[in-house]
Design an enzyme around this catalytic site. Structure first.
Site, PDB file in Angstrom:
ATOM      1  NE  ARG A 223      -4.263  -1.381   0.007  1.00  0.00           N
ATOM      2  CZ  ARG A 223      -4.486  -2.311  -0.906  1.00  0.00           C
ATOM      3  NH1 ARG A 223      -3.568  -2.563  -1.820  1.00  0.00           N
ATOM      4  NH2 ARG A 223      -5.621  -2.997  -0.904  1.00  0.00           N
ATOM      5  CG  HIS A 271      -2.882   0.623  -7.301  1.00  0.00           C
ATOM      6  ND1 HIS A 271      -3.234   1.312  -6.154  1.00  0.00           N
ATOM      7  CD2 HIS A 271      -3.094  -0.683  -7.003  1.00  0.00           C
ATOM      8  CE1 HIS A 271      -3.639   0.472  -5.219  1.00  0.00           C
ATOM      9  NE2 HIS A 271      -3.570  -0.755  -5.723  1.00  0.00           N
TER      10      HIS A 271
END
Length: 308
Positions: A223, A271
Site C-alpha cells: 500500500r 497500481h
C-alpha cells in the site's frame, strides 16, 4: 436477497447480468440506484457512502471489491458489522504474474540494462542463477503465499516474514518484530505485500533499507503509505538499494514533478499489479453470498483488531 454495488459501473453492469442468469434470487442494484434501501442486506463497494447505516438500516455486511479493506475507515463503521475483502483467483494470478515479472527483471539487472540502452552503452554484467538470489516476501497472506510458490518453482532461495508464525514448503519463514532484522539480512530482493495498518504505515524507510544487503532491490506492491519516498531516493543514491519496482504510491497518481517519474533506477506502474477480474470475481462474490445465506463465515472476513 437485495445487495448494492458501489464501484466501477461497467463491471457492476456485467455482475448484474451475470447474477441475473446464475442467481436470479439475488437482486443487485448499482449505486445510486439502491432499490428499497431497507431491504438491502449486503453492500459491495470500494468506498461506502457516508453514514452507511443510515443509508442501509438493515445492512448485514460490507464487502470490498478489492483484495484489501484498508480503504475503509473502520472507525466510522459499526463495530459488529462484518467487513469482507475480495479473494478471487484472478486477483491472485495477477499478483503472482506481477511479482514474478518484477523479481525476474531485478534479478537479471534489467533496470541497469535499460539505463545502458538509453545511453547507447553495450556492456555485459555477470549473471547470477536464481538459486544464488535470495527473495524475501513481507506478508504471507493469500497473495504472498501464491507469489512465493511461483518463485520457489523458479529456483530462488525464498524467505517470508509475517506478523505471526507461518510454515510454507520451500520457504524459510520469520515472524514478529524480533525476527524482522534477520529476515531482511537474507533478502537480496524485498517484496512488500503487507496490508496497511498502523504498524506498516511508513515501514519502508531508511532504517529498514539499511538492514538489507548492500545493493538490494525493492518491489512495492503493498500500500502506498508504507513507503517513505525520500528515504527510498536516499537509499538509491547511496547504493544501499540498487533499484525499485513501485506499483503503489501515496498520493496516486504522483504529481508530474515527482522524482520517481524520471528516476533511472525506478520502474513505476499505476497500481496495476493485480486487479479484480470480472468473471472470477462475481463467481467468488456469489460463493460468499451463498455462505452468508447458509449462516457460514464468508471468505475474506477481516479481523477488526488487525485491520486485515
Amino acid at each position: 436477497m437485495h445487495i448494492v454495488y458501489k464501484s466501477e459501473a461497467t463491471r457492476g453492469a456485467h455482475w448484474q447480468r451475470w447474477l441475473a442468469e446464475h442467481a436470479p434470487d439475488v437482486q443487485l442494484h448499482i449505486w445510486p440506484d439502491v432499490g428499497d434501501a431497507e431491504q438491502v442486506e449486503l453492500l459491495v463497494a470500494w468506498q461506502p457512502p457516508e453514514d452507511v447505516m443510515a443509508t442501509f438500516p438493515n445492512l448485514k455486511a460490507l464487502l470490498s471489491v478489492g483484495a484489501g479493506a484498508d480503504q475503509f475507515d473502520l472507525s466510522q463503521l459499526p463495530p459488529d458489522l462484518p467487513v469482507v475483502r475480495m479473494i478471487e483467483p484472478g486477483l491472485t494470478q495477477g499478483m503472482v504474474e506481477y511479482v514474478t515479472f518484477a523479481v525476474l527483471g531485478l534479478h537479471r539487472d534489467m533496470p541497469r540494462y535499460f539505463q545502458q540502452q538509453r545511453a547507447a552503452t553495450w556492456q555485459t554484467h555477470p549473471i547470477r542463477t536464481a538459486n544464488q538470489r535470495r527473495v524475501g516476501v513481507m506478508g504471507l497472506g493469500e497473495l504472498g503465499q501464491a507469489s512465493l510458490q511461483q518463485l520457489v518453482s523458479l529456483g530462488f532461495e525464498c524467505a517470508g516474514w509475517s506478523r505471526t508464525p507461518r510454515e510454507l514448503e520451500g520457504v524459510r519463514c520469520w515472524h514478529g518484530a524480533e525476527q524482522l532484522a534477520e529476515f531482511l539480512a537474507h533478502s537480496d530482493i524485498l517484496v512488500c505485500l503487507l496490508p496497511l495498518t498502523d504498524n506498516t504505515r511508513g515501514l519502508l524507510n531508511s532504517e529498514l533499507f539499511a538492514q538489507l544487503p548492500a545493493g538490494a532491490a525493492l518491489v512495492q506492491v503493498g500500500r502506498g503509505p508504507q513507503l517513505n519516498h525520500d528515504d527510498l531516493l536516499t537509499s538509491l543514491a547511496s547504493g544501499q538499494l540498487s533499484a525499485a519496482v513501485i506499483d503503489v504510491t501515496d498520493p496516486e497518481p504522483l504529481p508530474p514533478e515527482h522524482p520517481f517519474w524520471q528516476h533511472p533506477a525506478i520502474w513505476l506502474t499505476p497500481h496495476i499489479a493485480s486487479q479484480t477480474q470480472t468473471d472470477s470475481a462475481v463467481a467468488a462474490l456469489l460463493d460468499n453470498l451463498r455462505r452468508y445465506q447458509r449462516g457460514e463465515p464468508m471468505v475474506g472476513l477481516i479481523d477488526r483488531n488487525r485491520g486485515y
